[in-house]
Design a protein around this motif. Sequence first.
Motif, PDB file in Angstrom:
ATOM      1  N   ILE A   4      21.980 -86.284  -0.818  1.00  0.00           N
ATOM      2  CA  ILE A   4      22.340 -84.900  -0.488  1.00  0.00           C
ATOM      3  C   ILE A   4      22.265 -84.071  -1.771  1.00  0.00           C
ATOM      4  N   LYS A   5      21.603 -82.950  -1.691  1.00  0.00           N
ATOM      5  CA  LYS A   5      21.488 -82.033  -2.836  1.00  0.00           C
ATOM      6  C   LYS A   5      22.508 -80.921  -2.645  1.00  0.00           C
ATOM      7  N   TYR A   6      23.497 -80.890  -3.520  1.00  0.00           N
ATOM      8  CA  TYR A   6      24.531 -79.872  -3.434  1.00  0.00           C
ATOM      9  C   TYR A   6      24.908 -79.447  -4.838  1.00  0.00           C
ATOM     10  N   GLU A   7      25.627 -78.339  -4.907  1.00  0.00           N
ATOM     11  CA  GLU A   7      26.071 -77.791  -6.177  1.00  0.00           C
ATOM     12  C   GLU A   7      27.569 -77.536  -6.088  1.00  0.00           C
ATOM     13  N   ILE A   8      28.294 -77.854  -7.154  1.00  0.00           N
ATOM     14  CA  ILE A   8      29.723 -77.538  -7.214  1.00  0.00           C
ATOM     15  C   ILE A   8      29.866 -76.214  -7.955  1.00  0.00           C
ATOM     16  N   ILE A   9      30.552 -75.298  -7.312  1.00  0.00           N
ATOM     17  CA  ILE A   9      30.685 -73.938  -7.838  1.00  0.00           C
ATOM     18  C   ILE A   9      32.164 -73.608  -8.031  1.00  0.00           C
ATOM     19  N   SER A  10      32.474 -73.062  -9.205  1.00  0.00           N
ATOM     20  CA  SER A  10      33.804 -72.499  -9.455  1.00  0.00           C
ATOM     21  C   SER A  10      33.783 -71.077  -8.913  1.00  0.00           C
ATOM     22  N   LEU A  11      34.725 -70.761  -8.040  1.00  0.00           N
ATOM     23  CA  LEU A  11      34.719 -69.429  -7.428  1.00  0.00           C
ATOM     24  C   LEU A  11      34.890 -68.317  -8.449  1.00  0.00           C
ATOM     25  N   ILE A  12      35.527 -68.621  -9.569  1.00  0.00           N
ATOM     26  CA  ILE A  12      35.676 -67.597 -10.604  1.00  0.00           C
ATOM     27  C   ILE A  12      34.296 -67.128 -11.080  1.00  0.00           C
ATOM     28  N   ASP A  13      33.286 -68.004 -10.957  1.00  0.00           N
ATOM     29  CA  ASP A  13      31.910 -67.667 -11.341  1.00  0.00           C
ATOM     30  C   ASP A  13      31.103 -67.071 -10.199  1.00  0.00           C
ATOM     31  N   GLN A  15      32.409 -64.898  -7.310  1.00  0.00           N
ATOM     32  CA  GLN A  15      33.423 -64.193  -6.541  1.00  0.00           C
ATOM     33  C   GLN A  15      32.886 -63.678  -5.210  1.00  0.00           C
ATOM     34  N   ASP A  16      31.564 -63.580  -5.085  1.00  0.00           N
ATOM     35  CA  ASP A  16      30.958 -63.139  -3.831  1.00  0.00           C
ATOM     36  C   ASP A  16      31.188 -64.146  -2.701  1.00  0.00           C
ATOM     37  N   LEU A  17      31.576 -65.362  -3.034  1.00  0.00           N
ATOM     38  CA  LEU A  17      31.838 -66.403  -2.026  1.00  0.00           C
ATOM     39  C   LEU A  17      33.282 -66.407  -1.537  1.00  0.00           C
ATOM     40  N   LYS A  18      34.099 -65.499  -2.062  1.00  0.00           N
ATOM     41  CA  LYS A  18      35.540 -65.500  -1.780  1.00  0.00           C
ATOM     42  C   LYS A  18      35.855 -65.503  -0.290  1.00  0.00           C
ATOM     43  N   ASP A  19      35.312 -64.578   0.471  1.00  0.00           N
ATOM     44  CA  ASP A  19      35.641 -64.488   1.898  1.00  0.00           C
ATOM     45  C   ASP A  19      35.174 -65.726   2.657  1.00  0.00           C
ATOM     46  N   GLU A  20      33.960 -66.161   2.382  1.00  0.00           N
ATOM     47  CA  GLU A  20      33.442 -67.352   3.043  1.00  0.00           C
ATOM     48  C   GLU A  20      34.298 -68.581   2.705  1.00  0.00           C
ATOM     49  N   ALA A  21      34.659 -68.709   1.437  1.00  0.00           N
ATOM     50  CA  ALA A  21      35.472 -69.852   1.016  1.00  0.00           C
ATOM     51  C   ALA A  21      36.872 -69.787   1.633  1.00  0.00           C
ATOM     52  N   GLU A  42      44.076 -63.938  -7.544  1.00  0.00           N
ATOM     53  CA  GLU A  42      44.847 -64.252  -8.750  1.00  0.00           C
ATOM     54  C   GLU A  42      43.983 -65.029  -9.739  1.00  0.00           C
ATOM     55  N   CYS A  43      43.176 -65.932  -9.227  1.00  0.00           N
ATOM     56  CA  CYS A  43      42.247 -66.708 -10.050  1.00  0.00           C
ATOM     57  C   CYS A  43      41.288 -65.780 -10.784  1.00  0.00           C
ATOM     58  N   TYR A  54      37.235 -74.255  -6.029  1.00  0.00           N
ATOM     59  CA  TYR A  54      35.908 -74.845  -6.188  1.00  0.00           C
ATOM     60  C   TYR A  54      35.342 -75.202  -4.815  1.00  0.00           C
ATOM     61  N   VAL A  55      34.029 -75.031  -4.663  1.00  0.00           N
ATOM     62  CA  VAL A  55      33.359 -75.442  -3.428  1.00  0.00           C
ATOM     63  C   VAL A  55      32.088 -76.203  -3.779  1.00  0.00           C
TER      64      VAL A  55
END
Length: 153
Positions: A4-13, A15-21, A42-43, A54-55
């Motif tokens: 599986i090809k996936y990426e781990i993302i810190s939401l602080i980097d 922020q456009d993913l906030k609502d989805e996350a 707050e983050c 993180y996602v």
Amino acid sequence: MSSIKYEIISLIDRQDLKDEAANWFSSKWSVPKEAYLESMEECFTGESPVPQWYVAIEEGRIIGGLGVIENDFHERKDLAPNVCAVFVEEDRRCNGIAGALLNHVCEDMKNKGIDTLYLLTDHDSFYEKYGWEYFCEAYGDGEEKPSSMYIHR
């Protein structure tokens, strides 16, 4: 380990993913979306290394995630910060994603000056595979039976 090809993302980097996350975490745990949004906001202030979120994303789909908060709804307020909301989509389990998320969060928090993390769980023996050690029993808020508190240093 995994194809599986996936990426781990810190939401602080990202922020456009906030609502989805926030929607995703809320759908996995019985916590309102607004609580996740508040913690994520707050983050984003950057005033403190905690909270963090993180996602793991595969082709635009969130397939896993976790957070770091001060207290994961338990009476041991002295054991902080806590890794929380660890979840991997059922169709993506057994591919090392949870382990990758746990390793990522430990490394990221260490880079932010936090060497010790705690985690409250009923999943005994899972977290040991990733360097966590049983620490003590702790009662979740309103729980009659204790869960296991793990530590990572």
